[in-house]
Scaffold this active site. Structure first.
Site, PDB file in Angstrom:
ATOM      1  N   ASP A  45       5.211  -1.306  -6.608  1.00  0.00           N
ATOM      2  CA  ASP A  45       6.409  -0.493  -6.214  1.00  0.00           C
ATOM      3  C   ASP A  45       6.770  -0.141  -4.738  1.00  0.00           C
ATOM      4  O   ASP A  45       7.405  -0.821  -4.101  1.00  0.00           O
ATOM      5  CB  ASP A  45       6.159   0.817  -6.994  1.00  0.00           C
ATOM      6  CG  ASP A  45       7.413   1.592  -7.352  1.00  0.00           C
ATOM      7  OD1 ASP A  45       8.500   1.565  -6.687  1.00  0.00           O
ATOM      8  OD2 ASP A  45       7.287   2.634  -7.884  1.00  0.00           O
ATOM      9  N   GLU A  66      10.438   8.290 -15.005  1.00  0.00           N
ATOM     10  CA  GLU A  66       9.219   8.455 -13.815  1.00  0.00           C
ATOM     11  C   GLU A  66       9.035   9.948 -13.778  1.00  0.00           C
ATOM     12  O   GLU A  66       7.912  10.244 -13.372  1.00  0.00           O
ATOM     13  CB  GLU A  66       9.809   7.743 -12.458  1.00  0.00           C
ATOM     14  CG  GLU A  66       8.765   7.898 -11.574  1.00  0.00           C
ATOM     15  CD  GLU A  66       9.093   7.056 -10.222  1.00  0.00           C
ATOM     16  OE1 GLU A  66      10.224   6.431 -10.043  1.00  0.00           O
ATOM     17  OE2 GLU A  66       8.487   6.981  -9.102  1.00  0.00           O
ATOM     18  N   HIS A  92      19.311   0.762 -12.116  1.00  0.00           N
ATOM     19  CA  HIS A  92      18.271   1.654 -11.302  1.00  0.00           C
ATOM     20  C   HIS A  92      17.789   2.473 -12.098  1.00  0.00           C
ATOM     21  O   HIS A  92      16.644   2.685 -12.025  1.00  0.00           O
ATOM     22  CB  HIS A  92      19.074   2.049 -10.207  1.00  0.00           C
ATOM     23  CG  HIS A  92      18.087   2.841  -9.306  1.00  0.00           C
ATOM     24  ND1 HIS A  92      17.744   4.355  -9.728  1.00  0.00           N
ATOM     25  CD2 HIS A  92      17.363   2.617  -8.500  1.00  0.00           C
ATOM     26  CE1 HIS A  92      16.904   4.792  -8.907  1.00  0.00           C
ATOM     27  NE2 HIS A  92      16.392   3.585  -7.921  1.00  0.00           N
ATOM     28  N   HIS A 121       7.053  -5.098  -9.675  1.00  0.00           N
ATOM     29  CA  HIS A 121       7.868  -4.261  -9.406  1.00  0.00           C
ATOM     30  C   HIS A 121       7.773  -4.023  -8.074  1.00  0.00           C
ATOM     31  O   HIS A 121       6.876  -3.223  -7.325  1.00  0.00           O
ATOM     32  CB  HIS A 121       7.734  -3.064 -10.225  1.00  0.00           C
ATOM     33  CG  HIS A 121       8.901  -1.970  -9.685  1.00  0.00           C
ATOM     34  ND1 HIS A 121      10.147  -2.258  -9.999  1.00  0.00           N
ATOM     35  CD2 HIS A 121       8.924  -0.644  -9.265  1.00  0.00           C
ATOM     36  CE1 HIS A 121      10.897  -1.083 -10.005  1.00  0.00           C
ATOM     37  NE2 HIS A 121      10.084  -0.353  -9.327  1.00  0.00           N
ATOM     38  N   ARG A 158      11.754  10.529  -1.121  1.00  0.00           N
ATOM     39  CA  ARG A 158      12.876   9.572  -1.185  1.00  0.00           C
ATOM     40  C   ARG A 158      13.793   9.574  -0.060  1.00  0.00           C
ATOM     41  O   ARG A 158      14.389   8.825   0.461  1.00  0.00           O
ATOM     42  CB  ARG A 158      13.522   9.873  -2.593  1.00  0.00           C
ATOM     43  CG  ARG A 158      14.860   8.840  -2.815  1.00  0.00           C
ATOM     44  CD  ARG A 158      15.533   9.343  -4.102  1.00  0.00           C
ATOM     45  NE  ARG A 158      16.383  10.454  -4.087  1.00  0.00           N
ATOM     46  CZ  ARG A 158      17.429  10.709  -4.621  1.00  0.00           C
ATOM     47  NH1 ARG A 158      17.595   9.956  -5.857  1.00  0.00           N
ATOM     48  NH2 ARG A 158      18.071  11.587  -4.604  1.00  0.00           N
ATOM     49  N   HIS A 194       7.642   2.297 -14.925  1.00  0.00           N
ATOM     50  CA  HIS A 194       6.804   3.598 -14.927  1.00  0.00           C
ATOM     51  C   HIS A 194       6.545   4.085 -16.402  1.00  0.00           C
ATOM     52  O   HIS A 194       5.336   4.040 -16.874  1.00  0.00           O
ATOM     53  CB  HIS A 194       7.473   4.648 -14.203  1.00  0.00           C
ATOM     54  CG  HIS A 194       7.621   4.339 -12.882  1.00  0.00           C
ATOM     55  ND1 HIS A 194       6.560   3.961 -11.803  1.00  0.00           N
ATOM     56  CD2 HIS A 194       8.961   4.015 -12.065  1.00  0.00           C
ATOM     57  CE1 HIS A 194       7.127   3.768 -10.715  1.00  0.00           C
ATOM     58  NE2 HIS A 194       8.478   3.769 -10.666  1.00  0.00           N
TER      59      HIS A 194
HETATM   60 ZN   LIG Z   1      10.856   1.537  -8.321  1.00  0.00          ZN
END
Ligand SMILES: [Zn+2]
Length: 453
Positions: free
Chosen positions: A330, A245, A215, A69, A92, A279
């Site tokens: 990730d 997650e 996603h 990932h 984010r 996750h």
């Molecule tokens: Zn990710």
């Protein structure tokens, strides 16, 4: 046709609880053609003539590691977003600011450097969860798959194999709010148009294959989940999805759909052996049952989960339910599968206040065989005849590993201890250096190009 004989001081062979000393590994072109543990009588001293042409691999040789990932461009945020308060959601926003600056050329340069950094850490195959598809404002590039093609080329130049997990990303929330701002670059409009774009794309080169990704339940409306899952089934391709997650994702899903994200995916045909949930940090007991019964895999990303204060998943319980576990870096706060692997065990210790949940062989399987399988490369991740000739040799004489028993590398070694990496029979990393990429230099210039400083 290149034929090579490698003599590993130790090699970790399939099914073994610990490494085997003095193993002759023969490779022809990109395949392993012989694996012979040498007995004390026939060992290097006794058979010195026979082994004179063998390439010595001092240390512990592992199969190729799979990073299941990755979001390559998140590497630009390392060391910039970790201090102070905030959570996944504030991180984010910073990630979106980098995304907004990338184009196919800068994406290629950054991803090439990141994949080369992965190669230095022993990663021979990466799963790129790719959603940065389009230009600013969502405008299409002349080739609508230009960004994906840049990633495929980046992996070729860095020398690693790639599964491009082309990601369907349509909405900003579980209740269907439209994409805004930087998110517009992620969207294809609907799942059918996502599939059309993907059908028009054939990755260039035998090092790459296509997979699909949802996603998350935030980003693909329930009625369109089956379209993505159907594409993956038709193509016999892996299907990945971010799952639970954050508790907020579970709460939003319950509010809109009256069920957990896992239940929603199960009801729309998303779960199964070719599917990997990324996750799965906050599943219910029933969710773990659904994942286990369907043999859906789970990709753990412990260094990202701890960086983003996500929490610790019920990892041993998931393994006991029959869920194959793989590993991913990730957000690339750290690129080190030794660190990811030991975190699986150590986080479980913190949670339970007991030791000894995963054997070293289980940690190896997560980092190698299971990761490759999750990415659709079922012929990689083992030092076994017929498998791809991927060999990762870890030093046992560094400041971290000196005096360590070979099986102890999962609790002692770091990515910096990887001395040599062979991918598909070719040496990619020698003496800890990538054979064709100046990794620190390229990371520095690529990141400078997409950040403020
Ligand atoms: Zn990710």
């Amino acid at each position: 046709m290149t034929s090579t004989r490698w003599l590993a001081e130790y090699a970790w062979l399939p099914g073994e609880a610990a490494p085997t000393p003095d193993v002759l590994i023969e490779t022809v072109h990109d395949r392993i053609t012989g694996v012979t543990p040498l007995t004390p009588d026939g060992g290097p001293d006794a058979g010195v003539d026979v082994l004179a042409d063998a390439v010595r691999l001092p240390g512990l040789t592992l199969p190729g590691l799979a990073n299941a990932h990755s979001h390559a461009f998140h590497r630009a945020l390392r060391g910039r977003t970790h201090s102070g308060r905030g959570d996944f959601w504030s991180w984010r926003d910073q990630m979106y600011a980098v995304a907004a600056r990338l184009d196919p050329d800068s994406y290629l340069a950054l991803a090439r450097a990141v994949y080369a950094e992965m190669a230095l850490s022993g990663v021979t195959c990466v799963g790129e969860f790719h959603y940065l598809h389009h230009g600013p404002g969502g405008s299409r590039y002349a080739d609508p798959n230009a960004m994906g093609a840049a990633l495929v080329e980046a992996a070729a130049q860095a020398g690693v194999r790639l599964t491009l997990l082309d990601t369907c990303y349509l909405t900003a929330s579980v209740d269907g709010r439209p994409l805004v701002g930087p998110q517009q670059r992620f969207g294809d409009g609907d799942a059918l148009r996502w599939a059309e774009r993907l059908d028009a794309f054939t990755p260039d080169g035998g090092h790459a294959r296509l997979g699909a990704a949802i996603h998350s339940v935030r980003a693909v409306p329930a009625e369109q989940l089956a379209t993505v899952a159907g594409w993956a089934r038709r193509r016999d391709a892996p299907l990945h999805v971010h799952l639970s997650e954050q508790p907020a994702e579970n709460d939003a899903c319950r509010a809109v759909h009256g069920c957990t994200p896992t239940r929603l995916l199960a009801d729309h045909g998303v779960l199964g052996r070719a599917t990997t949930a990324v996750h799965a940090t906050h599943p219910t007991s029933a969710d773990v049952g659904l994942l286990g019964e369907s043999r859906t895999g789970v990709c753990l990303c412990p260094t990202t989960e701890r960086d983003l204060a996500d929490g610790i998943g019920p990892v041993r319980r998931m393994a006991d339910a029959g869920i194959p576990l793989s590993l991913g870096s990730d957000s690339h706060a750290v690129i080190d599968l030794f660190e990811e692997a030991r975190a699986v065990e150590l986080d479980e210790r913190l949670r339970t206040r007991r030791r000894g949940h995963f054997t070293p062989a289980e940690l190896l399987a997560a980092a190698s065989t299971a990761g490759h399988a999750a990415l659709g490369w079922t012929d990689a991740g083992r030092i076994a005849v017929g498998d791809r000739a991927d060999l990762v040799t870890v030093r046992l004489d560094s400041v971290r590993t000196a005096g360590v028993i070979p099986a102890g590398v999962w609790f002692a070694a770091s990515a910096a201890d990887v001395a040599q990496v062979v991918v598909d029979g070719r040496v990619l990393v020698r003496d800890g250096r990538h054979v064709r990429v100046d990794v620190p230099e390229e990371l520095t210039s690529a990141i400078r190009g997409v950040t403020d400083a």
